[in-house]
Enzyme design. Sequence first.
Site, PDB file in Angstrom:
ATOM      1  N   SER A 147       0.866  -1.188   0.000  1.00  0.00           N
ATOM      2  CA  SER A 147       0.000   0.000   0.000  1.00  0.00           C
ATOM      3  C   SER A 147       0.896   1.230   0.000  1.00  0.00           C
ATOM      4  CB  SER A 147      -0.856  -0.020   1.275  1.00  0.00           C
ATOM      5  OG  SER A 147      -1.457   1.220   1.496  1.00  0.00           O
ATOM      6  N   TYR A 160      -1.479  -0.931  10.524  1.00  0.00           N
ATOM      7  CA  TYR A 160      -1.609  -1.282   9.109  1.00  0.00           C
ATOM      8  C   TYR A 160      -0.431  -0.703   8.323  1.00  0.00           C
ATOM      9  CZ  TYR A 160      -3.592  -1.305   4.366  1.00  0.00           C
ATOM     10  OH  TYR A 160      -3.807  -1.489   3.025  1.00  0.00           O
TER      11      TYR A 160
HETATM   12  N1  LIG Z   1      -8.929  -0.786  -0.240  1.00  0.00           N
HETATM   13  C1  LIG Z   1      -7.891   0.022  -0.149  1.00  0.00           C
HETATM   14  O1  LIG Z   1      -8.057   1.249  -0.053  1.00  0.00           O
HETATM   15  C2  LIG Z   1      -6.477  -0.533  -0.232  1.00  0.00           C
HETATM   16  C3  LIG Z   1      -5.417   0.367  -0.457  1.00  0.00           C
HETATM   17  C4  LIG Z   1      -4.120  -0.122  -0.546  1.00  0.00           C
HETATM   18  C5  LIG Z   1      -3.878  -1.467  -0.401  1.00  0.00           C
HETATM   19  N2  LIG Z   1      -4.914  -2.323  -0.171  1.00  0.00           N
HETATM   20  C6  LIG Z   1      -4.610  -3.729   0.022  1.00  0.00           C
HETATM   21  O2  LIG Z   1      -5.266  -4.495  -0.971  1.00  0.00           O
HETATM   22  C7  LIG Z   1      -5.495  -5.809  -0.466  1.00  0.00           C
HETATM   23  C8  LIG Z   1      -6.928  -6.215  -0.739  1.00  0.00           C
HETATM   24  O3  LIG Z   1      -7.775  -5.338  -0.024  1.00  0.00           O
HETATM   25  P1  LIG Z   1      -9.249  -4.966  -0.517  1.00  0.00           P
HETATM   26  O4  LIG Z   1      -9.326  -3.505  -0.526  1.00  0.00           O
HETATM   27  O5  LIG Z   1      -9.604  -5.750  -1.694  1.00  0.00           O
HETATM   28  O6  LIG Z   1     -10.063  -5.457   0.780  1.00  0.00           O
HETATM   29  P2  LIG Z   1     -11.319  -6.415   0.930  1.00  0.00           P
HETATM   30  O7  LIG Z   1     -12.334  -6.157  -0.093  1.00  0.00           O
HETATM   31  O8  LIG Z   1     -11.697  -6.305   2.379  1.00  0.00           O
HETATM   32  O9  LIG Z   1     -10.702  -7.864   0.658  1.00  0.00           O
HETATM   33  C9  LIG Z   1      -9.807  -8.459   1.542  1.00  0.00           C
HETATM   34  C10 LIG Z   1      -9.608  -9.903   1.121  1.00  0.00           C
HETATM   35  O10 LIG Z   1      -8.687 -10.497   2.042  1.00  0.00           O
HETATM   36  C11 LIG Z   1      -9.252 -11.700   2.529  1.00  0.00           C
HETATM   37  N3  LIG Z   1      -8.842 -11.953   3.898  1.00  0.00           N
HETATM   38  C12 LIG Z   1      -8.856 -11.107   4.952  1.00  0.00           C
HETATM   39  N4  LIG Z   1      -8.470 -11.749   6.068  1.00  0.00           N
HETATM   40  C13 LIG Z   1      -8.195 -13.022   5.701  1.00  0.00           C
HETATM   41  C14 LIG Z   1      -7.769 -14.179   6.403  1.00  0.00           C
HETATM   42  N5  LIG Z   1      -7.547 -14.165   7.734  1.00  0.00           N
HETATM   43  N6  LIG Z   1      -7.608 -15.319   5.718  1.00  0.00           N
HETATM   44  C15 LIG Z   1      -7.844 -15.374   4.384  1.00  0.00           C
HETATM   45  N7  LIG Z   1      -8.250 -14.323   3.658  1.00  0.00           N
HETATM   46  C16 LIG Z   1      -8.426 -13.164   4.324  1.00  0.00           C
HETATM   47  C17 LIG Z   1     -10.766 -11.483   2.465  1.00  0.00           C
HETATM   48  O11 LIG Z   1     -11.431 -12.746   2.338  1.00  0.00           O
HETATM   49  P3  LIG Z   1     -12.332 -13.445   3.452  1.00  0.00           P
HETATM   50  O12 LIG Z   1     -12.963 -12.368   4.283  1.00  0.00           O
HETATM   51  O13 LIG Z   1     -13.312 -14.252   2.654  1.00  0.00           O
HETATM   52  O14 LIG Z   1     -11.385 -14.299   4.215  1.00  0.00           O
HETATM   53  C18 LIG Z   1     -10.895 -10.693   1.181  1.00  0.00           C
HETATM   54  O15 LIG Z   1     -10.971 -11.567   0.081  1.00  0.00           O
HETATM   55  C19 LIG Z   1      -5.117  -5.773   1.027  1.00  0.00           C
HETATM   56  O16 LIG Z   1      -3.841  -6.332   1.216  1.00  0.00           O
HETATM   57  C20 LIG Z   1      -5.104  -4.305   1.330  1.00  0.00           C
HETATM   58  O17 LIG Z   1      -4.258  -3.985   2.398  1.00  0.00           O
HETATM   59  C21 LIG Z   1      -6.202  -1.892  -0.086  1.00  0.00           C
END
Ligand SMILES: NC(=O)c1ccc[n+]([C@@H]2O[C@H](COP(=O)([O-])OP(=O)(O)OC[C@H]3O[C@@H](n4cnc5c(N)ncnc54)[C@H](OP(=O)(O)O)[C@@H]3O)[C@@H](O)[C@H]2O)c1
Length: 271
Positions: A147, A160
């Site tokens: 990120s 985070y």
């Molecule tokens: N959204 C943002 O603004 C943003 C910005 C920069 C970086 N990111 C990064 O992008 C990545 C994806 O985030 P997103 O925004 O797509 O969030 P999201 O929609 O909340 O998706 C998170 C994913 O991670 C999985 N996950 C979470 N905890 C888990 C666990 N204990 N075991 C297995 N799977 C797990 C969830 O699946 P289940 O709940 O089904 O397990 C879900 O598929 C993350 O690494 C996040 O830090 C996000």
Amino acid sequence: MKDRLSFRGRWVLVTGASSGLGEEMAVQLAAEYGANLILVARRAERLSELAAKLEKAHGVHCKVIAADLSRLEDVRRVFHKATSEHEIHAVVLNAGITHFGKHQDLSWERFETLLQTNLIGVVWLVNNFVHYFAGKDIDGAIMLVSSMAGVMPVPYQAAYAGSKAFLTNFGQSLSEELRGEPVSITVFSPGGIATPMAHESDLRYFENTPFLQDVTSCAAEGLSAMAARRRFHVPGRLNRLQMFLSRFVPRGFSVALTAATYRKALKAAGQ
Ligand SMILES: NC(=O)c1ccc[n+]([C@@H]2O[C@H](COP(=O)([O-])OP(=O)(O)OC[C@H]3O[C@@H](n4cnc5c(N)ncnc54)[C@H](OP(=O)(O)O)[C@@H]3O)[C@@H](O)[C@H]2O)c1
């Protein structure tokens, strides 16, 4: 060593494929890259629905592994199941969680789960996949979804930001150690993305601002960077501009500015 990787007809493992960025990368890997997929997350039903949809629409093969990646025994099981049943060519380590608010209000349990999910499981998989690719002499790729919070400190998301700073430095350091080897590491560092992580947080404040990138273009940039074996990529012009400009602003000032923006957002969310 190939300059650009093809994933057509090859197996790619995606963690966090049940939602947001991981789900969108899985869709694009099937639709645009013709990849077979191993989809990993806790919500098995969502993964199975996605697998069926992608198999039908794009003629690829998909496997589902339900796992809680905050538990090392599940992380190990994912690796052993995936590698014993298929030859893997790329790994997208995307699963991650966040928190918003004062660090002192974050319970130790949530903090520990965040570190296990965002860091320990990811580093375990990186270590083992690097050996796996070297042992098989496969031109492989590993994407670490970090990120911009891993480059610029973010008050009120301190744990985070810390976890992503580790991933960014770890991934970039390792990618240099692996120069010339068949496996490449891509550290992918988005800014805010319009995914459930952003929408389901209490921070609605950021929703209608240009700070949230759409998930489609974000995923496309990440996959393109991984296929091109780039070591580090920030998606979105606005994010790259922000990164560039931050070089000329004293770090203390930009941290204070971020803190002020988050304080407003937290206040608007009643925290
Ligand atoms: N959204 C943002 O603004 C943003 C910005 C920069 C970086 N990111 C990064 O992008 C990545 C994806 O985030 P997103 O925004 O797509 O969030 P999201 O929609 O909340 O998706 C998170 C994913 O991670 C999985 N996950 C979470 N905890 C888990 C666990 N204990 N075991 C297995 N799977 C797990 C969830 O699946 P289940 O709940 O089904 O397990 C879900 O598929 C993350 O690494 C996040 O830090 C996000």
